[in-house]
Design an enzyme around this catalytic site. Structure first.
Site, PDB file in Angstrom:
ATOM      1  N   ASP A   1      -5.257   0.558  -9.737  1.00 31.83           N
ATOM      2  CA  ASP A   1      -6.331  -0.285  -9.233  1.00 31.83           C
ATOM      3  C   ASP A   1      -5.984  -1.746  -9.524  1.00 31.83           C
ATOM      4  O   ASP A   1      -5.059  -2.028 -10.285  1.00 31.83           O
ATOM      5  CB  ASP A   1      -7.692   0.125  -9.799  1.00 31.83           C
ATOM      6  CG  ASP A   1      -7.817  -0.085 -11.291  1.00 31.83           C
ATOM      7  OD1 ASP A   1      -6.770  -0.134 -11.978  1.00 31.83           O
ATOM      8  OD2 ASP A   1      -8.942  -0.182 -11.792  1.00 31.83           O
TER       9      ASP A   1
ATOM     10  N   TYR B   1      -5.752  -5.593 -10.894  1.00 32.17           N
ATOM     11  CA  TYR B   1      -5.962  -6.224 -12.203  1.00 32.17           C
ATOM     12  C   TYR B   1      -7.431  -6.611 -12.333  1.00 32.17           C
ATOM     13  O   TYR B   1      -8.042  -7.097 -11.379  1.00 32.17           O
ATOM     14  CB  TYR B   1      -5.112  -7.483 -12.329  1.00 32.17           C
ATOM     15  CG  TYR B   1      -3.620  -7.256 -12.357  1.00 32.17           C
ATOM     16  CD1 TYR B   1      -3.017  -6.521 -13.376  1.00 32.17           C
ATOM     17  CD2 TYR B   1      -2.802  -7.814 -11.385  1.00 32.17           C
ATOM     18  CE1 TYR B   1      -1.638  -6.337 -13.413  1.00 32.17           C
ATOM     19  CE2 TYR B   1      -1.421  -7.645 -11.409  1.00 32.17           C
ATOM     20  CZ  TYR B   1      -0.849  -6.898 -12.432  1.00 32.17           C
ATOM     21  OH  TYR B   1       0.510  -6.724 -12.463  1.00 32.17           O
TER      22      TYR B   1
ATOM     23  N   PHE C   1       0.669  -4.992  -8.538  1.00 36.45           N
ATOM     24  CA  PHE C   1       1.528  -5.615  -9.551  1.00 36.45           C
ATOM     25  C   PHE C   1       1.614  -7.137  -9.440  1.00 36.45           C
ATOM     26  O   PHE C   1       2.105  -7.799 -10.352  1.00 36.45           O
ATOM     27  CB  PHE C   1       2.943  -5.004  -9.555  1.00 36.45           C
ATOM     28  CG  PHE C   1       2.972  -3.565  -9.943  1.00 36.45           C
ATOM     29  CD1 PHE C   1       2.833  -3.177 -11.270  1.00 36.45           C
ATOM     30  CD2 PHE C   1       3.094  -2.568  -8.988  1.00 36.45           C
ATOM     31  CE1 PHE C   1       2.839  -1.847 -11.641  1.00 36.45           C
ATOM     32  CE2 PHE C   1       3.101  -1.225  -9.339  1.00 36.45           C
ATOM     33  CZ  PHE C   1       2.975  -0.861 -10.670  1.00 36.45           C
TER      34      PHE C   1
ATOM     35  N   HIS D   1       6.134   4.572 -15.749  1.00 39.68           N
ATOM     36  CA  HIS D   1       5.471   3.313 -15.382  1.00 39.68           C
ATOM     37  C   HIS D   1       6.079   2.156 -16.183  1.00 39.68           C
ATOM     38  O   HIS D   1       6.512   2.338 -17.324  1.00 39.68           O
ATOM     39  CB  HIS D   1       3.975   3.444 -15.680  1.00 39.68           C
ATOM     40  CG  HIS D   1       3.139   2.385 -15.050  1.00 39.68           C
ATOM     41  ND1 HIS D   1       2.939   1.159 -15.622  1.00 39.68           N
ATOM     42  CD2 HIS D   1       2.452   2.368 -13.883  1.00 39.68           C
ATOM     43  CE1 HIS D   1       2.161   0.417 -14.843  1.00 39.68           C
ATOM     44  NE2 HIS D   1       1.846   1.138 -13.769  1.00 39.68           N
TER      45      HIS D   1
END
Length: 218
Positions: A60, A62, A73, A182
């Site tokens: 989701d 930031y 990102f 990740h």
């Protein structure tokens, strides 16, 4: 030319989509929500359907102030680099020698065909995952499924277990799936570092007669 409207336009007429947009409007009336309303679909706007070469799935947006602007990102100009993006840049430097950028604004990637797609498109300020399970996942699954049907070879970059749960949607042998842990500080040292995703992506693009991505961020 095939557009996003051609392949997923009908999703916006479905009941689940109307419900999630109503939920979003109600949330915005009571709380601060990120990204801004005009940036919710920014990833699709910047990377047209028939220009997608790479998909980088996020979770989701930031939830910190001034960070999210609709690309997974990526953060807005002038915002400090989040830890996961710092690690992405470290791997980029190790992999293909590009120095760590001062900005986290990844629009230049999106304009080259890198779809920076979060699986949930909105979030309440300072409350991670607060809009999970409200319907966005159904919409973004439709986006992934539409890309899966394309005969145009695409690289799907799946970092971490939530992104890898979408692998079942990617069944077309024309595409390449790259998986690793990740890039977050909690898992980057478990196999993200050293995974060389950027050189692997460009090798695949060249092998399929596509222009490689210029991964520099300025």
């Amino acid at each position: 030319m095939t557009t996003w409207h051609d392949v997923i336009g009908e999703e916006k007429e479905k009941e689940y989509f109307k419900k999630v947009r109503l939920f979003e409007r109600e949330e915005r009336s009571r709380h601060q929500v990120f990204p801004k309303a005009e940036n919710v679909f920014k990833a699709l706007e910047l990377t047209p359907f028939d220009q997608v070469k790479v998909v980088i799935l996020g979770q989701d947006p930031y939830h910190g102030d001034h960070q999210a602007h609709g690309l997974s990102f990526s953060v807005q100009q002038g915002v400090a680099l989040p830890p996961s993006l710092q690690n992405i840049y470290k791997e980029l430097e190790t992999d293909i020698g590009i120095p760590v950028a001062k900005t986290g604004e990844l629009t230049s990637w999106a304009k080259q065909g890198v779809l920076l797609l979060n699986t949930v498109l909105t979030v309440r300020a300072h409350e991670a995952n607060s809009h999970r399970g409200m319907g966005w996942e159904t919409f973004t699954d439709a986006v992934i499924s539409s890309l899966n049907k394309s005969d145009h070879p695409i690289v799907f970059l799946l970092w971490g277990k939530p992104a890898q749960s979408k692998e079942k949607l990617i069944t077309n042998a024309n595409h390449l799936i790259l998986k690793s842990p990740h890039p977050s500080p909690l898992s980057a040292y478990r196999g993200f570092f050293g995974s060389k995703p950027f050189s692997k992506i460009n090798d695949f693009l060249i092998a399929t007669n596509q222009k490689p991505i210029d991964w520099r961020v300025e």
